[in-house]
Scaffold this active site. Structure first.
Site, short mmCIF file in Angstrom:
data_model
loop_
_atom_site.label_atom_id
_atom_site.label_comp_id
_atom_site.label_asym_id
_atom_site.label_seq_id
_atom_site.Cartn_x
_atom_site.Cartn_y
_atom_site.Cartn_z
N ASP A 1 -11.14 2.78 3.38
CA ASP A 1 -11.45 1.34 3.32
C ASP A 1 -12.94 1.11 3.10
O ASP A 1 -13.35 0.01 2.71
CB ASP A 1 -11.06 0.66 4.65
CG ASP A 1 -9.79 -0.17 4.57
OD1 ASP A 1 -9.47 -0.65 3.47
OD2 ASP A 1 -9.15 -0.34 5.62
N GLN B 1 -4.82 -1.34 9.39
CA GLN B 1 -4.71 -2.70 8.85
C GLN B 1 -5.33 -3.70 9.81
O GLN B 1 -5.07 -3.69 11.01
CB GLN B 1 -3.22 -3.02 8.59
CG GLN B 1 -2.98 -4.34 7.90
CD GLN B 1 -3.52 -4.40 6.47
OE1 GLN B 1 -3.61 -3.38 5.80
NE2 GLN B 1 -3.88 -5.57 6.02
N LYS C 1 0.84 -1.21 0.00
CA LYS C 1 0.00 0.00 0.00
C LYS C 1 0.87 1.26 0.00
O LYS C 1 0.58 2.24 -0.70
CB LYS C 1 -0.95 -0.01 1.21
CG LYS C 1 -2.07 -1.04 1.05
CD LYS C 1 -2.83 -1.32 2.34
CE LYS C 1 -3.81 -2.48 2.12
NZ LYS C 1 -4.49 -2.93 3.34
N1 GUN Z 1 -6.73 -6.77 6.03
C1 GUN Z 1 -6.93 -7.55 4.96
N2 GUN Z 1 -7.54 -6.85 3.98
C2 GUN Z 1 -7.72 -5.60 4.46
C3 GUN Z 1 -8.27 -4.41 3.91
O1 GUN Z 1 -8.76 -4.36 2.78
N3 GUN Z 1 -8.23 -3.32 4.71
C4 GUN Z 1 -7.72 -3.35 5.96
N4 GUN Z 1 -7.76 -2.23 6.68
N5 GUN Z 1 -7.20 -4.43 6.50
C5 GUN Z 1 -7.20 -5.54 5.75
#
Ligand code: GUN
Length: 287
Positions: free
Chosen positions: A120, A97, A53
């Site tokens: 998100d 996350q 990311k």
């Molecule tokens: N953990 C696994 N996929 C995601 C996601 O799309 N966003 C977040 N914040 N955590 C994750």
């Protein structure tokens, strides 16, 4: 019939190119879109996701702020960090996350995010906006799946879409987006009796279960568009989805590979949401 591939890498690349030029435009007007990513603990998969990311942000000219916090971080301390980022005008998107350590209530943490920075799309306000068909951030994975269908001209209107999986992150928002695109939607899940009876009637089939070989060729309608959200490992340790790719590709009309399908699109849509957040913030400050 061999299905045509929906190439998530290529589509994500073209979306990132478009985002790059929009970011340049914003930067020229004095705003650099910025995403804050909070990683609590040292879960190895989360570390990889977060690294991607951050690299993605840099690749399109956005700023990323990575906050690594120890597993021992208290819930109160995490909430305090979120409040600080909520009010920081230089931060446009905030991503915490998941999963979080067991002593932290993820629901409370997501609720603390400013909906204006919820890139998100997990906040209850974002989920409510999706449910009501109002503007708001859409969760990145189903958003990316919709873009993949659109990119190959598969219009959900009037089609039967079957979503396998009912998570808050993928299954439920996916069903809502397909409904909004005028599909007739069925949601299947772990308690569904005779899954194949449903999937065999799907013109659009989305597998978001987290178990490999959940969807086999005998469960797919000839010509269907099959979107594989799964991210699993086979016995040899190789990445694979929820769909038996080799078998299903002989039946389906369109299919997404794993890797190189939904994964890169999820990442691209996070950038799209962050850019939208920055543009909205700029519009608010100008207005
Ligand atoms: N953990 C696994 N996929 C995601 C996601 O799309 N966003 C977040 N914040 N955590 C994750």
């Amino acid at each position: 019939m061999t299905a045509r591939l929906i190439d998530g890498n290529a589509l994500a690349r073209s979306i990132r190119d478009e985002i790059t030029s929009r970011v340049q435009g914003l930067r020229a007007s004095g705003v650099q879109p910025a995403l804050a990513v909070i990683l609590v603990g040292d879960d190895p998969a989360s570390q990889v996701y977060v690294r991607h990311k951050v690299a993605d942000c840099e690749s399109v000219g956005m700023r990323s702020i990575l906050e690594r916090q120890p597993t021992s971080l208290s819930e109160a301390a995490l909430l305090a960090r979120i409040h600080a980022l909520n009010t920081d005008p230089g931060v446009h998107g905030i991503l915490v996350q998941l999963p979080l350590p067991a002593h932290i209530d993820a629901g409370k943490v997501i609720a603390a995010l400013s909906p204006a920075k919820d890139v998100d799309g997990f906040h209850v306000q974002s989920a409510g906006a999706l449910m009501l068909g109002q503007p708001g951030f859409r969760p990145c994975t189903p958003y990316g799946c919709m873009r993949m269908l659109q990119s190959v001209g598969v219009d959900p209107r009037g089609r039967h879409a079957v979503v396998v999986g009912r998570s808050n992150i993928v299954g439920k928002p996916m069903a809502m987006m397909l409904l909004q695109a005028h599909a007739t939607v069925t949601v299947c899940h772990s308690a569904t009796a005779d899954l194949g009876a449903f999937t065999r009637t799907a013109d659009i089939l989305v597998a978001a279960v987290g178990r490999r070989n959940t969807i086999t060729a005998a469960m797919v309608k000839p010509g269907a568009a099959v979107i594989d959200v799964g991210m699993n490992r086979d016995d040899a340790g190789k990445l694979c989805g929820d769909v038996d790719f080799a078998g299903v590709r002989e039946v389906a009309g369109w299919i997404t590979p794993v890797p190189g399908g939904v994964g890169p699109m999820t990442r691209a849509m996070l950038l799209a949401n962050t850019l939208d957040a920055a543009q909205a913030a700029q519009a608010r400050s100008a207005g």
